[in-house]
Structures are given as structure tokens and as C-alpha cells.
Write a protein that holds these residues in place. Structure first.
Motif, PDB file in Angstrom:
ATOM      1  N   ALA A  65      71.192  45.072 -42.276  1.00  0.00           N
ATOM      2  CA  ALA A  65      71.859  45.536 -43.393  1.00  0.00           C
ATOM      3  C   ALA A  65      72.940  46.411 -42.849  1.00  0.00           C
ATOM      4  N   TYR A  66      73.289  46.296 -41.517  1.00  0.00           N
ATOM      5  CA  TYR A  66      74.258  47.401 -40.935  1.00  0.00           C
ATOM      6  C   TYR A  66      74.860  46.481 -39.938  1.00  0.00           C
ATOM      7  N   SER A  67      76.212  46.037 -40.084  1.00  0.00           N
ATOM      8  CA  SER A  67      76.936  45.149 -39.021  1.00  0.00           C
ATOM      9  C   SER A  67      77.082  45.850 -37.747  1.00  0.00           C
ATOM     10  N   PHE A  68      76.948  47.054 -37.797  1.00  0.00           N
ATOM     11  CA  PHE A  68      77.395  47.587 -36.451  1.00  0.00           C
ATOM     12  C   PHE A  68      76.375  48.162 -35.477  1.00  0.00           C
ATOM     13  N   LEU A  69      75.080  48.144 -35.863  1.00  0.00           N
ATOM     14  CA  LEU A  69      74.124  48.266 -35.026  1.00  0.00           C
ATOM     15  C   LEU A  69      74.107  47.841 -33.574  1.00  0.00           C
ATOM     16  N   ALA A  70      74.327  46.262 -33.564  1.00  0.00           N
ATOM     17  CA  ALA A  70      74.517  45.814 -32.278  1.00  0.00           C
ATOM     18  C   ALA A  70      75.412  46.398 -31.163  1.00  0.00           C
ATOM     19  N   HIS A  71      76.679  46.673 -31.945  1.00  0.00           N
ATOM     20  CA  HIS A  71      77.917  47.095 -31.409  1.00  0.00           C
ATOM     21  C   HIS A  71      77.578  48.511 -30.801  1.00  0.00           C
ATOM     22  N   ALA A  72      76.813  49.489 -31.468  1.00  0.00           N
ATOM     23  CA  ALA A  72      76.377  50.775 -31.266  1.00  0.00           C
ATOM     24  C   ALA A  72      75.333  50.575 -29.973  1.00  0.00           C
ATOM     25  N   TYR A  73      74.472  49.913 -30.295  1.00  0.00           N
ATOM     26  CA  TYR A  73      73.577  49.707 -29.068  1.00  0.00           C
ATOM     27  C   TYR A  73      74.425  49.246 -27.695  1.00  0.00           C
ATOM     28  N   ASP A  74      75.259  48.450 -27.849  1.00  0.00           N
ATOM     29  CA  ASP A  74      76.189  48.065 -26.603  1.00  0.00           C
ATOM     30  C   ASP A  74      77.027  49.096 -26.200  1.00  0.00           C
ATOM     31  N   ALA A  75      77.569  49.903 -26.891  1.00  0.00           N
ATOM     32  CA  ALA A  75      78.453  51.069 -26.497  1.00  0.00           C
ATOM     33  C   ALA A  75      77.626  51.923 -25.777  1.00  0.00           C
ATOM     34  N   PRO A  81      82.714  44.707 -37.862  1.00  0.00           N
ATOM     35  CA  PRO A  81      82.745  44.079 -36.934  1.00  0.00           C
ATOM     36  C   PRO A  81      81.852  42.446 -36.881  1.00  0.00           C
ATOM     37  N   ALA A  82      82.162  41.667 -36.422  1.00  0.00           N
ATOM     38  CA  ALA A  82      81.524  40.261 -36.530  1.00  0.00           C
ATOM     39  C   ALA A  82      80.245  40.210 -36.144  1.00  0.00           C
ATOM     40  N   SER A  83      79.445  39.331 -36.653  1.00  0.00           N
ATOM     41  CA  SER A  83      78.010  39.253 -36.139  1.00  0.00           C
ATOM     42  C   SER A  83      77.937  38.571 -34.707  1.00  0.00           C
ATOM     43  N   ALA A  84      76.982  39.009 -34.054  1.00  0.00           N
ATOM     44  CA  ALA A  84      76.622  38.566 -32.733  1.00  0.00           C
ATOM     45  C   ALA A  84      76.718  37.060 -32.679  1.00  0.00           C
ATOM     46  N   ARG A  85      77.231  36.704 -31.590  1.00  0.00           N
ATOM     47  CA  ARG A  85      77.710  35.279 -31.118  1.00  0.00           C
ATOM     48  C   ARG A  85      76.432  34.287 -30.775  1.00  0.00           C
ATOM     49  N   ASP A  86      75.364  35.101 -30.339  1.00  0.00           N
ATOM     50  CA  ASP A  86      73.982  34.363 -29.964  1.00  0.00           C
ATOM     51  C   ASP A  86      73.098  34.671 -31.028  1.00  0.00           C
ATOM     52  N   SER A 115      76.153  42.308 -29.041  1.00  0.00           N
ATOM     53  CA  SER A 115      77.106  41.920 -30.158  1.00  0.00           C
ATOM     54  C   SER A 115      77.989  40.773 -29.550  1.00  0.00           C
ATOM     55  N   GLY A 116      77.987  40.545 -28.259  1.00  0.00           N
ATOM     56  CA  GLY A 116      78.655  39.381 -27.762  1.00  0.00           C
ATOM     57  C   GLY A 116      79.087  39.601 -26.253  1.00  0.00           C
ATOM     58  N   GLU A 117      79.977  38.999 -25.548  1.00  0.00           N
ATOM     59  CA  GLU A 117      80.529  39.278 -24.470  1.00  0.00           C
ATOM     60  C   GLU A 117      81.294  40.634 -24.495  1.00  0.00           C
ATOM     61  N   LEU A 118      81.053  41.317 -23.701  1.00  0.00           N
ATOM     62  CA  LEU A 118      81.700  42.775 -23.535  1.00  0.00           C
ATOM     63  C   LEU A 118      82.751  42.602 -22.436  1.00  0.00           C
ATOM     64  N   THR A 119      84.035  41.953 -22.847  1.00  0.00           N
ATOM     65  CA  THR A 119      85.060  41.844 -22.162  1.00  0.00           C
ATOM     66  C   THR A 119      85.879  43.115 -22.306  1.00  0.00           C
ATOM     67  N   LEU A 120      85.828  44.283 -21.523  1.00  0.00           N
ATOM     68  CA  LEU A 120      86.914  45.286 -21.657  1.00  0.00           C
ATOM     69  C   LEU A 120      88.136  45.105 -20.857  1.00  0.00           C
ATOM     70  N   ASP A 121      89.163  45.384 -21.592  1.00  0.00           N
ATOM     71  CA  ASP A 121      90.467  45.362 -21.077  1.00  0.00           C
ATOM     72  C   ASP A 121      91.000  46.610 -20.729  1.00  0.00           C
ATOM     73  N   PRO A 122      91.046  46.854 -19.230  1.00  0.00           N
ATOM     74  CA  PRO A 122      91.272  48.192 -18.974  1.00  0.00           C
ATOM     75  C   PRO A 122      92.698  48.772 -19.183  1.00  0.00           C
ATOM     76  N   THR A 123      93.624  47.614 -19.271  1.00  0.00           N
ATOM     77  CA  THR A 123      95.096  47.868 -19.293  1.00  0.00           C
ATOM     78  C   THR A 123      95.401  48.430 -20.698  1.00  0.00           C
ATOM     79  N   LEU A 124      94.706  47.543 -21.753  1.00  0.00           N
ATOM     80  CA  LEU A 124      94.882  48.190 -23.093  1.00  0.00           C
ATOM     81  C   LEU A 124      93.752  49.282 -23.484  1.00  0.00           C
ATOM     82  N   GLY A 125      92.508  49.376 -22.791  1.00  0.00           N
ATOM     83  CA  GLY A 125      91.828  50.512 -22.850  1.00  0.00           C
ATOM     84  C   GLY A 125      90.788  50.121 -24.079  1.00  0.00           C
ATOM     85  N   GLU A 126      90.689  48.809 -24.494  1.00  0.00           N
ATOM     86  CA  GLU A 126      89.696  48.369 -25.312  1.00  0.00           C
ATOM     87  C   GLU A 126      88.874  47.166 -25.049  1.00  0.00           C
ATOM     88  N   GLY A 127      87.919  47.044 -26.018  1.00  0.00           N
ATOM     89  CA  GLY A 127      87.035  45.680 -25.813  1.00  0.00           C
ATOM     90  C   GLY A 127      87.329  44.955 -26.978  1.00  0.00           C
TER      91      GLY A 127
END
Length: 164
Positions: free
Chosen positions: A50-60, A23-28, A129-141
Motif C-alpha cells: 500500500a506504500y510505494s516508498f517502503l522499499a526506497h526507505a529500506y534502501d536508504a 517512486p516507481a515499483s521495484a525492478r525485480d 527498489s532497484g539498482e542504487l546508482t548514486l551520482d556523486p557529482t549531482l548528489g542524487e540517486g
């Protein structure tokens, strides 16, 4: 050291040519810096950078929590005596209500976010991790992904590019 002399030349060549994704680094950077400082203070034995996914897990975690808030509110409106009469499908439905409306910052606006979601039935959740733009049609963010490789020293990883 991934490219140490004790590593066979064949393995060194594979490591030097390897690429991976994360996952890419946070935007801000300011928000991410505050997040890593807070996490580091709470858990001093862990280096949050040291862990790129921590912000993403926090957001999830917050996405799931807001999904539960939505589901419980919907169940309570249907039958006030059974506010916990919901399942994962209603929680998932709640995720589709987190991409428009009043802006809510993950982690800092929890009480206001719950209140707004309960009264307005929607919020625009903005993550670490950034803008949480979820796509309900695709079922992903959709989110940016970084492509990395081992650097020339063999001691670290370097980001080669970021794919939107």
C-alpha cells in the motif's frame, strides 16, 4: 470513494483530472515480493504494497548504514583509539564508495557487505527498489518515477506511465 455521488461535481472533475508522482515499483518482482512478505510477517498490521516508498526507505537506511561503516573504518585507520571520530561529511563520502566493486544485496548480504567495504573500500550496493546508482557529482540517486491517476471507479490509483 473519491468519486462518490456525495462529492460535488466540481471536486469530482478535479479528482478525475488529477495526476501525481511516486517512486516507481521495484525492478525485480521476485525480490520485491520476498521483501513485502518479510515486512508483512514482521508487521502484520501494515500492508507493504500500500506504500510505494517502503522499499526506497529500506534502501536508504542501508545506504546510511554502509556510509557509517565506511566512515568508522576510515576513522579507525587514521587513529585506532578513536574509531568514532567522524562526522556526516565522512558518512556522505562513504556513499560515493557504494556504486562499484563486488555486488552486495541490501538486507541479505549485510555481514559480507561490511567486510567487503572494510577491506576493498568499495561495494556495488543493489537495493530492493532497484539498482542504487548514486551520482556523486549531482548528489542524487536517479531512479524511475511513476505517474499515477485516480482510476475510473474512484477507488484506486492506476499507473499511467513510468519516467526513467
Amino acid at each position: 470513494h473519491l468519486l462518490a455521488a456525495s462529492v460535488s461535481p466540481g471536486v469530482q472533475a478535479m479528482i478525475a483530472g488529477a495526476k501525481g508522482t511516486a517512486p516507481a515499483s521495484a525492478r525485480d518482482p521476485a525480490t520485491y515480493k520476498f521483501f513485502t512478505a518479510s515486512l508483512g510477517a514482521a508487521f502484520p498490521a501494515i500492508d507493504p504494497t500500500a506504500y510505494s516508498f517502503l522499499a526506497h526507505a529500506y534502501d536508504a537506511t542501508y545506504l546510511g548504514a554502509y556510509g557509517v561503516v565506511y566512515a568508522q573504518n576510515k576513522a579507525a585507520k587514521a587513529d585506532p583509539k578513536k574509531p568514532f571520530a567522524f562526522d556526516g561529511r565522512t558518512v556522505a563520502e562513504g556513499l560515493t564508495h557504494l556504486t562499484s566493486g563486488d555486488k552486495v544485496e541490501v538486507g541479505t548480504d549485510w555481514p559480507m557487505g561490511k567486510q567487503t567495504l572494510t577491506t576493498a573500500n568499495q561495494i556495488d550496493l543493489d537495493g530492493i527498489s532497484g539498482e542504487l546508482t548514486l551520482d556523486p557529482t549531482l548528489g542524487e540517486g536517479p531512479a524511475p518515477i511513476e505517474i499515477w491517476a485516480v482510476d475510473a471507479t474512484g477507488m484506486a490509483f492506476e499507473t499511467l506511465s513510468t519516467v526513467p
